[in-house]
Design a protein around this motif. Structure first.
Motif, short mmCIF file in Angstrom:
data_model
loop_
_atom_site.label_atom_id
_atom_site.label_comp_id
_atom_site.label_asym_id
_atom_site.label_seq_id
_atom_site.Cartn_x
_atom_site.Cartn_y
_atom_site.Cartn_z
N ILE A 292 72.52 47.82 53.88
CA ILE A 292 71.71 49.03 54.53
C ILE A 292 70.38 48.47 55.10
CG2 ILE A 292 70.47 51.25 53.83
CD1 ILE A 292 72.63 51.25 51.44
N GLY A 293 69.51 47.97 54.62
CA GLY A 293 68.18 47.38 55.04
C GLY A 293 68.38 46.75 56.29
N ASP A 294 69.42 45.77 56.37
CA ASP A 294 69.46 44.63 57.53
C ASP A 294 69.95 45.54 58.66
OD1 ASP A 294 69.12 42.62 55.82
OD2 ASP A 294 70.97 41.97 55.62
N SER A 295 70.84 46.59 58.36
CA SER A 295 71.68 47.11 59.50
C SER A 295 70.69 48.09 60.21
CB SER A 295 72.80 48.11 59.04
OG SER A 295 73.72 47.25 58.40
N VAL A 296 69.73 48.87 59.48
CA VAL A 296 68.82 49.72 59.91
C VAL A 296 67.61 48.93 60.74
CG1 VAL A 296 66.87 51.50 59.34
CG2 VAL A 296 69.04 51.40 58.10
N ALA B 10 73.78 41.12 60.37
CA ALA B 10 73.83 42.49 61.28
C ALA B 10 73.80 42.19 62.76
CB ALA B 10 72.57 43.13 60.83
N ALA B 11 73.13 41.03 63.09
CA ALA B 11 73.31 40.68 64.77
C ALA B 11 74.57 40.33 65.17
CB ALA B 11 72.17 39.91 64.95
N GLU B 12 75.45 40.13 64.27
CA GLU B 12 76.78 39.59 64.55
C GLU B 12 78.08 40.76 64.19
OE1 GLU B 12 77.38 35.96 62.35
OE2 GLU B 12 75.89 34.97 63.58
N ALA C 151 78.14 47.32 69.19
CA ALA C 151 78.88 48.43 70.18
C ALA C 151 78.03 49.47 70.15
CB ALA C 151 80.01 48.89 69.53
N ILE C 152 77.07 49.96 68.98
CA ILE C 152 76.05 50.97 69.31
C ILE C 152 74.94 50.49 70.11
CG2 ILE C 152 74.37 52.08 68.25
CD1 ILE C 152 75.98 51.93 65.50
N LYS C 153 74.75 49.19 70.04
CA LYS C 153 73.68 48.70 71.23
C LYS C 153 74.16 49.01 72.72
CE LYS C 153 71.26 44.40 72.50
NZ LYS C 153 70.93 43.24 72.19
N ARG C 154 75.62 48.62 72.86
CA ARG C 154 76.15 48.64 74.20
C ARG C 154 76.42 50.05 74.78
NH1 ARG C 154 79.67 44.89 72.05
NH2 ARG C 154 81.34 46.43 72.16
N ALA C 155 76.23 50.83 73.85
CA ALA C 155 76.69 52.46 74.18
C ALA C 155 75.44 52.65 75.08
CB ALA C 155 76.62 53.26 72.70
N GLY C 156 74.13 52.19 74.85
CA GLY C 156 73.53 52.62 75.93
C GLY C 156 72.48 53.91 75.42
N VAL C 157 72.51 54.34 74.05
CA VAL C 157 71.76 55.48 73.52
C VAL C 157 70.46 55.13 73.03
CG1 VAL C 157 73.92 56.75 73.10
CG2 VAL C 157 72.83 55.17 71.47
N ALA D 240 74.77 57.54 68.97
CA ALA D 240 76.12 56.85 68.69
C ALA D 240 76.22 56.55 67.30
CB ALA D 240 76.01 55.72 69.41
N PHE D 241 77.32 56.80 66.53
CA PHE D 241 77.55 56.91 65.28
C PHE D 241 78.29 55.35 64.73
CE2 PHE D 241 80.47 57.68 61.31
CZ PHE D 241 79.16 58.21 60.57
N GLY D 242 77.89 54.93 63.60
CA GLY D 242 78.53 53.63 63.15
C GLY D 242 78.29 53.58 61.55
N ARG D 243 78.58 52.15 61.10
CA ARG D 243 78.47 51.90 59.59
C ARG D 243 77.46 50.82 59.35
NH1 ARG D 243 80.53 47.25 59.71
NH2 ARG D 243 82.57 46.84 60.83
N THR D 244 77.07 50.61 58.40
CA THR D 244 76.34 49.21 57.91
C THR D 244 77.04 48.12 58.18
OG1 THR D 244 76.96 49.55 55.62
CG2 THR D 244 74.93 50.38 56.38
#
Length: 533
Positions: free
Chosen positions: A127-131, A84-86, A92-98, A73-77
């Motif tokens: 960048i750091g928070d998202s990863v 990041a948690a909000e 949406a990436i988390k919900r994609a189930g990948v 699943a693809f996305g941005r920072t």
């Protein structure tokens, strides 16, 4: 054992951004399944937050058993100033189930300040928070460093800091993106070498083709140490497209000694290329390297003579290695070797004493405007008629095409055809959407009474080429027709100063060729009655 290069396919996401390409969820599932069977390592399914259709793809993909590929699943920072948690995009990436996520972030300071409107320090935090957030969710994270090479040219220290932020947060891969597609191979090599000195995380390459160098830049990046390659089937993508995996993979495997696909799978590359084009409703490029219809086509007589003796003389690989095939073309540049090869393909035995006269006949027809290299069916009929190995199954006594146009009404087209099949005369008429379609319908209607197999064939393409533009409406035209019967396709040609007559020639050849193939099949069955056919 050959060193492995991981193949990351982004046809379903980056490829679908190409102009004129639109994939339904069903289309994407079909392509993903075929890529999985081919043996690619990663399949990027889309951006679940930005496109509801992509989220549906991921939800339906959960029902599929994937052989090898890992769905991504693809996305941005995250957005500036947001946790990041909000962030809806990351959630949406988390919900994609990948199990794998790819997110892109800014590597070019110009983009940070001008496009994002934030500070260089905040971009590093984003960048750091998202990863880190996605890693905490148990995902393998691939970080795409957008515009990395342009950023490296402008401010190398900061560009490298963005990569270090992703690596420190737990990214499994750092992928360097030539997003604008304007870099040169030696620039790519230099930057990749520097990156490998600065970070320990494995590195990948994502190249665009705006300078017509995406494949070259990808190979240069691998030479410099990249071990993941991102690209699309057939080079589909925004603007000028992405690195074409149909060129990248055979170059890596056959020329550079790496392993990209499971053993033996490269032989299915041409099939996959054409399958993806078919699903995407894109006409395949005939001159596409490795997998194109013309990639191993030989026209010049000297070339054909040499390649039949020693294929290496004019072929850089064996066509079968990528699932393609050699084609020998007949044209005004053809020689005896071309003719013998085509006759052998057709199962014809030519009298050597007649070869030159047949070649001269073909060249004379091409001088008149016929083009047989794109009309093998018409060529075969010509050769069989010339050598006396053709039995005419019907004779056209006449054809008449009528067009009626009344004021305020649409034009009406009708065709009348009279055929003789042995002692039987068939006389019929049909309407159509224009005179050519009317003739097609009338001819088909007449033949179906005697040859039911005609019902299974249909005209699939019709092209008209004006040969003498200076002659205006009296110019000679060439008509090319493609026909199909469900499992096979063939092409025929007609030439005349009358577009209706040229179309009729091509139509007639198409029907005659269909009946010829049917008769050959019946003869084959009769020759081996005890064997299933």
């Amino acid at each position: 054992m050959a060193e492995k290069i991981l193949i990351y396919d982004t046809t379903l996401r980056d490829g679908s951004q190409g102009e004129g390409i639109s994939l339904s969820v069903e289309d994407k599932l079909k392509i993903a399944s075929r890529l999985d069977r081919l043996g690619v390592d990663y399949i990027e399914g889309g951006w679940p937050w930005a496109n509801p259709k992509d989220m549906e793809f991921f939800l339906r993909a959960r029902e599929v058993i994937w052989r090898q590929a890992r769905l991504v699943a693809f996305g941005r920072t995250r957005k500036p100033g947001q946790a990041a948690a909000e962030d809806a995009n990351l959630l949406a990436i988390k919900r994609a189930g990948v199990k794998v996520a790819t997110i892109f972030g800014k590597s070019w300071d110009l983009h940070v300040t001008a496009a994002l409107g934030t500070t260089l320090a905040e971009n590093l935090a984003m960048i750091g928070d998202s990863v880190a957030f996605l890693v905490d969710q148990g995902l393998e994270v691939i970080y795409d460093a957008e515009h990395f090479f342009d950023g490296f040219k402008a401010n190398p220290d900061y560009a490298l800091e963005t990569l270090k932020a992703a690596a420190k947060a737990g990214a499994s891969w750092i992928v360097l993106c030539d997003t604008n597609g304007g870099c040169l191979p030696w620039e790519i090599e230099e930057a990749v070498a520097r990156v490998r000195q600065e970070i320990q995380v494995p590195v990948g390459i994502h190249a665009h083709n705006d300078g017509d160098l995406a494949v070259a830049n990808t190979l240069a990046a691998v030479t410099a140490g990249c071990r993941q390659v991102q690209g699309t089937i057939n080079g589909f993508g925004e603007r000028c497209g992405n690195a074409d995996l149909c060129s990248v993979m055979p170059n890596l495997e056959l020329k550079m000694g790496y392993q990209c696909l499971p053993p033996g799978q490269l032989a299915f590359l041409t099939e996959v290329s054409r399958y993806v084009s078919e699903i995407a409703n894109v006409v395949p490029a005939g001159n596409q390297p490795f997998v194109g219809y013309s990639a191993f086509a030989h026209k010049g007589g000297i070339h054909v003579s040499a390649v039949l003796k020693a294929p290496d003389t004019y072929e850089h690989i064996r066509p079968q290695q990528v699932g393609n095939e050699r084609r020998v073309l007949m044209s005004d540049q053809a020689g005896a070797s071309n003719l013998r090869c085509k006759a052998e393909e057709m199962g014809l035995e030519l009298n050597p004493e007649r070869e030159q006269s047949i070649i001269e006949g073909i060249k004379e027809l091409e001088r008149q405007g016929y083009q047989f290299e794109g009309a093998d069916a018409s060529l075969e009929l010509f050769l069989r008629k010339t050598t006396g190995e053709y039995r005419q199954q019907f004779e056209v006594e006449y054809v008449k095409a009528l067009v009626e146009k009344r004021a305020g009404q649409e034009a009406i087209s009708e065709a009348i055809v009279k055929l003789r099949v042995g002692d039987q005369v068939v006389h019929t008429a049909a309407e159509g959407n224009g005179p050519v379609n009317a003739m097609d319908n009338a001819l088909r209607k007449a033949l179906e009474e005697v040859f039911p197999a005609i019902r299974h064939m249909r005209l699939t393409d019709y092209k008209v080429r004006v040969l003498d533009e200076k002659d205006a409406t009296s110019a000679r035209v060439r008509v090319l027709i493609e026909s199909r019967d469900g499992s096979n396709s063939w092409n025929t040609v007609g030439v005349s100063t009358n577009i209706i007559e040229a179309s009729w020639e091509a139509l007639l050849d198409s029907m005659e060729y269909a009946l010829l193939k049917q008769q050959q099949e019946l003869n084959k069955r009769a020759a081996a009655p005890g064997e299933p056919y």
